[in-house]
Every structure is written in structure tokens, then in C-alpha cells.
Design a protein around this motif. Structure first.
Motif, PDB file in Angstrom:
ATOM      1  N   TRP A 191      -1.337  -7.944  88.709  1.00 29.38           N
ATOM      2  CA  TRP A 191      -2.730  -8.286  88.990  1.00 29.38           C
ATOM      3  C   TRP A 191      -2.930  -9.792  88.997  1.00 29.38           C
ATOM      4  CZ3 TRP A 191      -4.863  -4.307  84.971  1.00 29.38           C
ATOM      5  CH2 TRP A 191      -4.772  -3.017  85.511  1.00 29.38           C
ATOM      6  N   PHE A 192      -2.292 -10.481  88.058  1.00 22.59           N
ATOM      7  CA  PHE A 192      -2.370 -11.943  88.010  1.00 22.59           C
ATOM      8  C   PHE A 192      -1.822 -12.548  89.305  1.00 22.59           C
ATOM      9  CE2 PHE A 192       0.320 -15.672  87.420  1.00 22.59           C
ATOM     10  CZ  PHE A 192      -0.644 -16.632  87.148  1.00 22.59           C
ATOM     11  N   LEU A 193      -0.649 -12.085  89.747  1.00 18.79           N
ATOM     12  CA  LEU A 193      -0.049 -12.606  90.976  1.00 18.79           C
ATOM     13  C   LEU A 193      -0.954 -12.355  92.173  1.00 18.79           C
ATOM     14  CD1 LEU A 193       3.626 -11.481  90.321  1.00 18.79           C
ATOM     15  CD2 LEU A 193       2.757 -13.837  90.283  1.00 18.79           C
ATOM     16  N   SER A 194      -1.536 -11.167  92.229  1.00 17.05           N
ATOM     17  CA  SER A 194      -2.462 -10.828  93.303  1.00 17.05           C
ATOM     18  C   SER A 194      -3.662 -11.775  93.303  1.00 17.05           C
ATOM     19  CB  SER A 194      -2.934  -9.375  93.140  1.00 17.05           C
ATOM     20  OG  SER A 194      -3.870  -9.045  94.127  1.00 17.05           O
ATOM     21  N   GLU A 195      -4.225 -12.006  92.133  1.00 15.31           N
ATOM     22  CA  GLU A 195      -5.376 -12.901  91.993  1.00 15.31           C
ATOM     23  C   GLU A 195      -5.028 -14.324  92.432  1.00 15.31           C
ATOM     24  OE1 GLU A 195      -9.384 -13.819  90.785  1.00 15.31           O
ATOM     25  OE2 GLU A 195      -8.364 -11.953  91.286  1.00 15.31           O
ATOM     26  N   ARG A 197      -6.894 -15.189  95.772  1.00 17.70           N
ATOM     27  CA  ARG A 197      -8.090 -15.983  95.465  1.00 17.70           C
ATOM     28  C   ARG A 197      -7.795 -17.479  95.439  1.00 17.70           C
ATOM     29  NH1 ARG A 197      -9.781 -16.939  90.262  1.00 17.70           N
ATOM     30  NH2 ARG A 197     -11.635 -18.187  90.193  1.00 17.70           N
ATOM     31  N   GLU A 198      -6.726 -17.877  94.773  1.00 13.78           N
ATOM     32  CA  GLU A 198      -6.433 -19.310  94.641  1.00 13.78           C
ATOM     33  C   GLU A 198      -5.814 -19.903  95.905  1.00 13.78           C
ATOM     34  OE1 GLU A 198      -7.210 -21.501  92.228  1.00 13.78           O
ATOM     35  OE2 GLU A 198      -8.228 -19.894  91.168  1.00 13.78           O
ATOM     36  N   TYR A 199      -4.916 -19.138  96.544  1.00 16.51           N
ATOM     37  CA  TYR A 199      -4.161 -19.691  97.670  1.00 16.51           C
ATOM     38  C   TYR A 199      -4.501 -19.061  99.016  1.00 16.51           C
ATOM     39  CZ  TYR A 199      -1.734 -21.859  93.842  1.00 16.51           C
ATOM     40  OH  TYR A 199      -1.459 -22.577  92.709  1.00 16.51           O
ATOM     41  N   GLY A 200      -5.404 -18.086  99.050  1.00 14.78           N
ATOM     42  CA  GLY A 200      -5.900 -17.525 100.296  1.00 14.78           C
ATOM     43  C   GLY A 200      -4.909 -16.711 101.109  1.00 14.78           C
ATOM     44  N   LEU A 201      -3.869 -16.211 100.484  1.00  8.49           N
ATOM     45  CA  LEU A 201      -2.877 -15.412 101.209  1.00  8.49           C
ATOM     46  C   LEU A 201      -3.296 -13.946 101.209  1.00  8.49           C
ATOM     47  CD1 LEU A 201       0.357 -17.118  99.833  1.00  8.49           C
ATOM     48  CD2 LEU A 201      -0.836 -17.578 101.973  1.00  8.49           C
ATOM     49  N   GLU A 254     -10.936 -10.730  83.029  1.00  7.91           N
ATOM     50  CA  GLU A 254      -9.784 -11.107  82.212  1.00  7.91           C
ATOM     51  C   GLU A 254      -8.660 -11.707  83.058  1.00  7.91           C
ATOM     52  OE1 GLU A 254     -11.370  -8.181  81.910  1.00  7.91           O
ATOM     53  OE2 GLU A 254     -11.595  -7.659  79.805  1.00  7.91           O
ATOM     54  N   ILE A 255      -8.438 -11.160  84.240  1.00  6.83           N
ATOM     55  CA  ILE A 255      -7.375 -11.663  85.113  1.00  6.83           C
ATOM     56  C   ILE A 255      -7.745 -13.047  85.650  1.00  6.83           C
ATOM     57  CG2 ILE A 255      -6.068 -11.246  87.236  1.00  6.83           C
ATOM     58  CD1 ILE A 255      -5.298  -9.443  84.793  1.00  6.83           C
ATOM     59  N   ARG A 256      -9.028 -13.262  85.951  1.00  5.33           N
ATOM     60  CA  ARG A 256      -9.459 -14.601  86.383  1.00  5.33           C
ATOM     61  C   ARG A 256      -9.303 -15.616  85.251  1.00  5.33           C
ATOM     62  NH1 ARG A 256     -14.492 -13.268  90.370  1.00  5.33           N
ATOM     63  NH2 ARG A 256     -13.161 -12.789  92.145  1.00  5.33           N
ATOM     64  N   MET A 257      -9.606 -15.188  84.030  1.00  8.99           N
ATOM     65  CA  MET A 257      -9.414 -16.078  82.877  1.00  8.99           C
ATOM     66  C   MET A 257      -7.924 -16.400  82.715  1.00  8.99           C
ATOM     67  SD  MET A 257     -12.302 -14.581  80.198  1.00  8.99           S
ATOM     68  CE  MET A 257     -11.270 -14.889  78.832  1.00  8.99           C
ATOM     69  N   VAL A 276       3.852 -18.332  93.764  1.00  7.81           N
ATOM     70  CA  VAL A 276       2.741 -18.898  92.989  1.00  7.81           C
ATOM     71  C   VAL A 276       3.160 -20.242  92.398  1.00  7.81           C
ATOM     72  CG1 VAL A 276       1.364 -18.642  90.873  1.00  7.81           C
ATOM     73  CG2 VAL A 276       1.569 -16.726  92.465  1.00  7.81           C
ATOM     74  N   GLN A 277       4.349 -20.292  91.818  1.00  2.00           N
ATOM     75  CA  GLN A 277       4.782 -21.538  91.160  1.00  2.00           C
ATOM     76  C   GLN A 277       5.011 -22.662  92.174  1.00  2.00           C
ATOM     77  OE1 GLN A 277       6.576 -20.665  87.004  1.00  2.00           O
ATOM     78  NE2 GLN A 277       8.018 -19.879  88.520  1.00  2.00           N
TER      79      GLN A 277
END
Length: 183
Positions: free
Chosen positions: A36-40, A44-48, A63-66, A178-179
Motif C-alpha cells: 500500500w505504501f509503494l502504491s501511494e 500520489r507522489e510520483y504520478g505513475l 495511516e499510509i499517507r502518514m 520509489v527510492q
């Protein structure tokens, strides 16, 4: 090589991930939380948004956004080559399961040393574009170290760097994406 002044267990992202894993409200596996974190991060962060990723259930989105915000803050505290998501993936998977998949993570000191050796006496005139390819990239430790060495020793040549990553483990590739996008 400069050492990370913060120990692994004191990194805010790892600490926050631990809190989710131990939360009474959050009764899901660490792998599910990591997915879920990777998906977010990637959507959301990188627009993929074209990637087929596990969507974050609405009841856990906060929680995942946090956790995503914690990741972004934590990478500011670490060396460029810190494989934070490799640590997280190792943290949530059992050792036996990693070995069953054939997944073994390169220690950051080894990745850094290997990157230093690769760029040590390189004839830069022979390479208008320098492609660094890792066919077993995992979560990106070697590639992060290559970027760190380039930034430390060859800043003027960073625009000539091309990164290619492959791995048989999709989750590890997503961690690497992500990294590398976060650098």
C-alpha cells in the motif's frame, strides 16, 4: 564513507512502520502495508497512475499517507545511498521467506565500496552516456550507491548518468523505483 548518524531502528520511517505493524487497528501483514505504501508513493507522489498496483483501502489511507510523509522526511536524514526500503522489506519479511525467494540484500557498505571501485579509474572520454545497469537490482542499493558516488566525486558528469534496473521480484523493483525517484 560517512556513517549514518541515526541507527536503523531510530529512523522515523522504520519506527512508524513498526507502529503500524503493532497497532491493534491495523491488522494486516507487513507486506500488505508495504504494498500500500509503494502504491501511494508511486501514484500520489510520483504520478505513475498507469501501474497496476494494490490500491490503498479507504479506511487505511490516512495511516499510509502518514507513512509516506514519514518516508519523505526520513530520506532527508539519510545518506543518498541508504536503502531504506530494502531495510523495510527485510523488516517485514521472514528470513526463511527471503531465502526461499532467493532474495539477499547487499549491505550498504559493500554497495558503496563497489560503486567507488567502478568509478575509480573510469575513462570518462570513452562514455558520452554512462549506463549503470543492475540485473539483480532488488530495492536499488547498488544503484543508490552509484548515484551517491557520482554526486560525491563526479558532480559535473551527473547529466551523463543513465540508470537501468531489473529484478525478478516485482515488489523489490517497486521499492527501487520509489527510492530512485526520491533521490
Amino acid at each position: 564513507m560517512a556513517s549514518n548518524p541515526i541507527s536503523r531502528c531510530d529512523l522515523p520511517f522504520i519506527r512508524d512502520l513498526d507502529q503500524l505493524l503493532q497497532s491493534n487497528r491495523f491488522r494486516h501483514s507487513g507486506i500488505e502495508i508495504l504494498d500500500w505504501f509503494l502504491s501511494e508513493m508511486l501514484t500520489r507522489e510520483y504520478g505513475l497512475t498507469h501501474l497496476k498496483l494494490t490500491p490503498v483501502p479507504e479506511e487505511y489511507r490516512k495511516e499510509i499517507r502518514m507513512l509516506s510523509n514519514s518516508y519523505l522526511k526520513t530520506i532527508m536524514l539519510c545518506e543518498t545511498s541508504t536503502d531504506l526500503l530494502g531495510m523495510a522489506q527485510q523488516h517485514v519479511e521472514s528470513v526463511g521467506h527471503r531465502q526461499m525467494k532467493g532474495a539477499f540484500y547487499t549491505p550498504p557498505e559493500v554497495s558503496y565500496m563497489m560503486a567507488k571501485m567502478q568509478f575509480h579509474d573510469l575513462d570518462w572520454n570513452a562514455y558520452p552516456v554512462l549506463t549503470v545497469a543492475d540485473p539483480t537490482a532488488g530495492s536499488g542499493s547498488m544503484l543508490l550507491s552509484a548515484i551517491r558516488v557520482m554526486a560525491e566525486d563526479h558532480t559535473d558528469k551527473m547529466d551523463r548518468l543513465s540508470i537501468t534496473a531489473f529484478d525478478k521480484d516485482r515488489r523489490a523493483c517497486l521499492c527501487a523505483a520509489v527510492q530512485l525517484l526520491s533521490v
